[in-house]
Design a protein around this motif. Structure first.
Motif, PDB file in Angstrom:
ATOM      1  N   ALA A   1      15.665  32.305  31.682  1.00 36.11           N
ATOM      2  CA  ALA A   1      16.746  31.435  32.137  1.00 36.11           C
ATOM      3  C   ALA A   1      17.177  31.844  33.538  1.00 36.11           C
ATOM      4  CB  ALA A   1      17.932  31.503  31.174  1.00 36.11           C
ATOM      5  N   TYR A   2      17.851  30.921  34.199  1.00 35.32           N
ATOM      6  CA  TYR A   2      18.302  31.152  35.582  1.00 35.32           C
ATOM      7  C   TYR A   2      19.602  30.389  35.791  1.00 35.32           C
ATOM      8  CZ  TYR A   2      18.259  30.912  40.743  1.00 35.32           C
ATOM      9  OH  TYR A   2      18.579  30.988  42.069  1.00 35.32           O
ATOM     10  N   PHE A   3      20.636  31.098  36.205  1.00 36.20           N
ATOM     11  CA  PHE A   3      21.928  30.462  36.442  1.00 36.20           C
ATOM     12  C   PHE A   3      22.171  30.350  37.944  1.00 36.20           C
ATOM     13  CE2 PHE A   3      26.572  30.704  37.060  1.00 36.20           C
ATOM     14  CZ  PHE A   3      26.947  29.572  36.337  1.00 36.20           C
ATOM     15  N   ALA A   4      22.368  29.130  38.409  1.00 36.65           N
ATOM     16  CA  ALA A   4      22.595  28.908  39.840  1.00 36.65           C
ATOM     17  C   ALA A   4      24.080  29.008  40.145  1.00 36.65           C
ATOM     18  CB  ALA A   4      22.062  27.540  40.255  1.00 36.65           C
ATOM     19  N   ILE A   5      24.486  30.060  40.827  1.00 31.95           N
ATOM     20  CA  ILE A   5      25.896  30.256  41.155  1.00 31.95           C
ATOM     21  C   ILE A   5      26.431  29.101  41.991  1.00 31.95           C
ATOM     22  CG2 ILE A   5      27.451  31.676  42.558  1.00 31.95           C
ATOM     23  CD1 ILE A   5      25.986  34.112  41.564  1.00 31.95           C
ATOM     24  N   SER A   6      25.607  28.556  42.862  1.00 33.06           N
ATOM     25  CA  SER A   6      26.070  27.524  43.806  1.00 33.06           C
ATOM     26  C   SER A   6      26.562  26.252  43.123  1.00 33.06           C
ATOM     27  CB  SER A   6      24.954  27.173  44.795  1.00 33.06           C
ATOM     28  OG  SER A   6      23.806  26.697  44.098  1.00 33.06           O
ATOM     29  N   ASP A   7      25.914  25.859  42.012  1.00 32.98           N
ATOM     30  CA  ASP A   7      26.319  24.615  41.352  1.00 32.98           C
ATOM     31  C   ASP A   7      26.625  24.771  39.865  1.00 32.98           C
ATOM     32  OD1 ASP A   7      23.804  24.914  40.235  1.00 32.98           O
ATOM     33  OD2 ASP A   7      22.881  23.293  41.367  1.00 32.98           O
ATOM     34  N   GLY A   8      26.513  25.990  39.350  1.00 34.36           N
ATOM     35  CA  GLY A   8      26.853  26.235  37.956  1.00 34.36           C
ATOM     36  C   GLY A   8      25.853  25.694  36.959  1.00 34.36           C
ATOM     37  N   VAL A   9      24.634  25.379  37.406  1.00 37.42           N
ATOM     38  CA  VAL A   9      23.627  24.801  36.514  1.00 37.42           C
ATOM     39  C   VAL A   9      22.738  25.900  35.929  1.00 37.42           C
ATOM     40  CG1 VAL A   9      21.641  23.258  36.344  1.00 37.42           C
ATOM     41  CG2 VAL A   9      23.625  22.600  37.719  1.00 37.42           C
ATOM     42  N   LEU A  10      22.539  25.855  34.619  1.00 39.31           N
ATOM     43  CA  LEU A  10      21.638  26.772  33.936  1.00 39.31           C
ATOM     44  C   LEU A  10      20.261  26.129  33.843  1.00 39.31           C
ATOM     45  CD1 LEU A  10      21.407  29.456  32.218  1.00 39.31           C
ATOM     46  CD2 LEU A  10      21.675  27.958  30.224  1.00 39.31           C
ATOM     47  N   HIS A  11      19.225  26.881  34.221  1.00 40.40           N
ATOM     48  CA  HIS A  11      17.853  26.402  34.129  1.00 40.40           C
ATOM     49  C   HIS A  11      17.116  27.234  33.082  1.00 40.40           C
ATOM     50  CE1 HIS A  11      19.157  25.069  38.097  1.00 40.40           C
ATOM     51  NE2 HIS A  11      18.176  24.190  38.092  1.00 40.40           N
ATOM     52  N   LEU A  12      16.248  26.594  32.327  1.00 37.10           N
ATOM     53  CA  LEU A  12      15.437  27.282  31.335  1.00 37.10           C
ATOM     54  C   LEU A  12      13.970  27.210  31.733  1.00 37.10           C
ATOM     55  CD1 LEU A  12      17.110  25.970  28.050  1.00 37.10           C
ATOM     56  CD2 LEU A  12      17.603  28.073  29.318  1.00 37.10           C
ATOM     57  N   LEU A  13      13.255  28.287  31.475  1.00 36.43           N
ATOM     58  CA  LEU A  13      11.841  28.362  31.846  1.00 36.43           C
ATOM     59  C   LEU A  13      10.965  27.713  30.783  1.00 36.43           C
ATOM     60  CD1 LEU A  13       9.456  29.461  33.543  1.00 36.43           C
ATOM     61  CD2 LEU A  13       9.660  31.606  32.238  1.00 36.43           C
ATOM     62  N   ASP A  14      10.118  26.802  31.214  1.00 42.21           N
ATOM     63  CA  ASP A  14       9.050  26.265  30.376  1.00 42.21           C
ATOM     64  C   ASP A  14       7.829  27.127  30.672  1.00 42.21           C
ATOM     65  OD1 ASP A  14       6.890  24.947  29.289  1.00 42.21           O
ATOM     66  OD2 ASP A  14       7.459  22.961  30.001  1.00 42.21           O
ATOM     67  N   GLU A  15       7.486  28.012  29.765  1.00 38.37           N
ATOM     68  CA  GLU A  15       6.413  28.969  30.060  1.00 38.37           C
ATOM     69  C   GLU A  15       5.038  28.308  30.149  1.00 38.37           C
ATOM     70  OE1 GLU A  15       6.703  33.224  29.257  1.00 38.37           O
ATOM     71  OE2 GLU A  15       7.801  32.628  27.450  1.00 38.37           O
ATOM     72  N   GLU A  16       4.869  27.161  29.535  1.00 39.42           N
ATOM     73  CA  GLU A  16       3.573  26.480  29.637  1.00 39.42           C
ATOM     74  C   GLU A  16       3.313  25.994  31.054  1.00 39.42           C
ATOM     75  OE1 GLU A  16       2.716  23.465  26.824  1.00 39.42           O
ATOM     76  OE2 GLU A  16       3.159  24.717  25.077  1.00 39.42           O
ATOM     77  N   SER A  17       4.345  25.422  31.675  1.00 39.01           N
ATOM     78  CA  SER A  17       4.181  24.905  33.042  1.00 39.01           C
ATOM     79  C   SER A  17       4.580  25.933  34.094  1.00 39.01           C
ATOM     80  CB  SER A  17       5.031  23.644  33.225  1.00 39.01           C
ATOM     81  OG  SER A  17       6.421  23.964  33.175  1.00 39.01           O
ATOM     82  N   GLY A  18       5.372  26.916  33.684  1.00 38.22           N
ATOM     83  CA  GLY A  18       5.864  27.903  34.634  1.00 38.22           C
ATOM     84  C   GLY A  18       7.064  27.411  35.428  1.00 38.22           C
ATOM     85  N   GLU A  19       7.596  26.243  35.078  1.00 36.39           N
ATOM     86  CA  GLU A  19       8.716  25.642  35.822  1.00 36.39           C
ATOM     87  C   GLU A  19      10.054  25.908  35.127  1.00 36.39           C
ATOM     88  OE1 GLU A  19       8.368  24.054  38.774  1.00 36.39           O
ATOM     89  OE2 GLU A  19       6.240  24.626  38.673  1.00 36.39           O
ATOM     90  N   PHE A  20      11.092  26.039  35.952  1.00 33.13           N
ATOM     91  CA  PHE A  20      12.469  26.134  35.442  1.00 33.13           C
ATOM     92  C   PHE A  20      13.100  24.752  35.526  1.00 33.13           C
ATOM     93  CE2 PHE A  20      11.570  30.515  36.401  1.00 33.13           C
ATOM     94  CZ  PHE A  20      12.386  31.266  35.564  1.00 33.13           C
ATOM     95  N   ARG A  21      13.689  24.324  34.416  1.00 35.18           N
ATOM     96  CA  ARG A  21      14.303  22.999  34.384  1.00 35.18           C
ATOM     97  C   ARG A  21      15.741  23.099  33.906  1.00 35.18           C
ATOM     98  NH1 ARG A  21       9.030  21.813  32.006  1.00 35.18           N
ATOM     99  NH2 ARG A  21       7.755  20.690  33.530  1.00 35.18           N
ATOM    100  N   PRO A  22      16.643  22.223  34.411  1.00 32.56           N
ATOM    101  CA  PRO A  22      18.051  22.263  33.980  1.00 32.56           C
ATOM    102  C   PRO A  22      18.162  22.152  32.458  1.00 32.56           C
ATOM    103  CG  PRO A  22      17.798  20.839  35.877  1.00 32.56           C
ATOM    104  CD  PRO A  22      16.404  21.197  35.444  1.00 32.56           C
ATOM    105  N   ALA A  23      19.052  22.935  31.902  1.00 33.35           N
ATOM    106  CA  ALA A  23      19.239  22.910  30.435  1.00 33.35           C
ATOM    107  C   ALA A  23      19.889  21.604  30.003  1.00 33.35           C
ATOM    108  CB  ALA A  23      20.109  24.095  30.012  1.00 33.35           C
TER     109      ALA A  23
END
Length: 223
Positions: free
Chosen positions: A201-223
């Protein structure tokens, strides 16, 4: 890492004495209102989720996930890093916490949560602390050298300064920690049996959006 003296908002931050006042309010309100909950927790803890996050004061997992006491087992350190499984002498704090959570608390999920504007990842990218004495940046430099191998292609593509490079390093650090988690025999065994799930997971301090990692694609997408 960012200059620790350049906070900009120190005047609005509470001192410890002021936090004691907050404790008084907690005792009079939340603690009283949740007495049943605290009675349960007195007997032990049984969280289902472990979160490994950064020590950064702006990123509090309990606040981000809006959970009650007892629901998260949290380990925080510089850059939310997990070292690989090692048997060398030393004080293996993260490894001990992981072992306790997985083997004794039997958590069902382990979440590695990186974040935006991470000073540890920035230091890994710039390598400004490399060569510093212990106690003057050396401990940090040795800790974040776990990211050295991952840093190289990022530095080649984006350089070592600017948000594009920093964000790439922050996201890559989550993947490094997930890979290191999978070097632990207990994690390997429980993930293979379906008893344990790993999440990035990745939390963006700038906009408060949490992203979750899709390990199959390697991409982080908004939760």
């Amino acid at each position: 890492m960012p200059n620790p003296e350049n906070h900009g908002s120190d005047a609005r931050m509470k001192t410890f004495d002021e936090m004691i006042d907050g404790y008084g309010r907690f005792r009079e309100t939340d603690w009283q209102h949740q007495r049943e909950r605290w009675e349960e927790l007195r007997e032990g803890q049984s969280p289902q989720v472990m979160v490994i996050s950064c020590s950064d004061s702006r990123v509090d997992p309990a606040q981000i996930f809006d959970v009650a006491p007892g629901e998260l087992f949290v380990v925080r350190n510089v850059a939310a890093l997990v070292p690989p499984f090692e048997t060398t002498p030393g004080r293996h704090g993260v490894s001990a916490a992981l072992e306790f959570a997985v083997q004794f608390l039997k958590v069902k999920e382990v979440v590695v949560m990186g974040h935006g504007m991470c000073g540890g990842c920035q230091a890994a990218l710039t390598q400004d602390l490399h060569g510093n004495d212990l106690g003057a940046g050396g401990f940090v430099a040795h800790w974040i050298d776990m990211l050295d191998e991952t840093r190289e292609p990022i530095a080649e593509k984006f350089g070592t300064a600017g948000r594009e490079a920093e964000r790439a390093m922050e996201l890559a650090a989550v993947k490094v920690s997930l890979a290191n988690l999978r070097t632990f025999p207990c994690v390997q065994e429980k993930e293979a049996s379906g008893e344990l799930k790993l999440r990035g997971a990745y939390f963006a301090i700038s906009d408060g959006v949490l992203h979750l990692l899709d390990e199959e694609s390697g991409e982080f997408r908004p939760a």
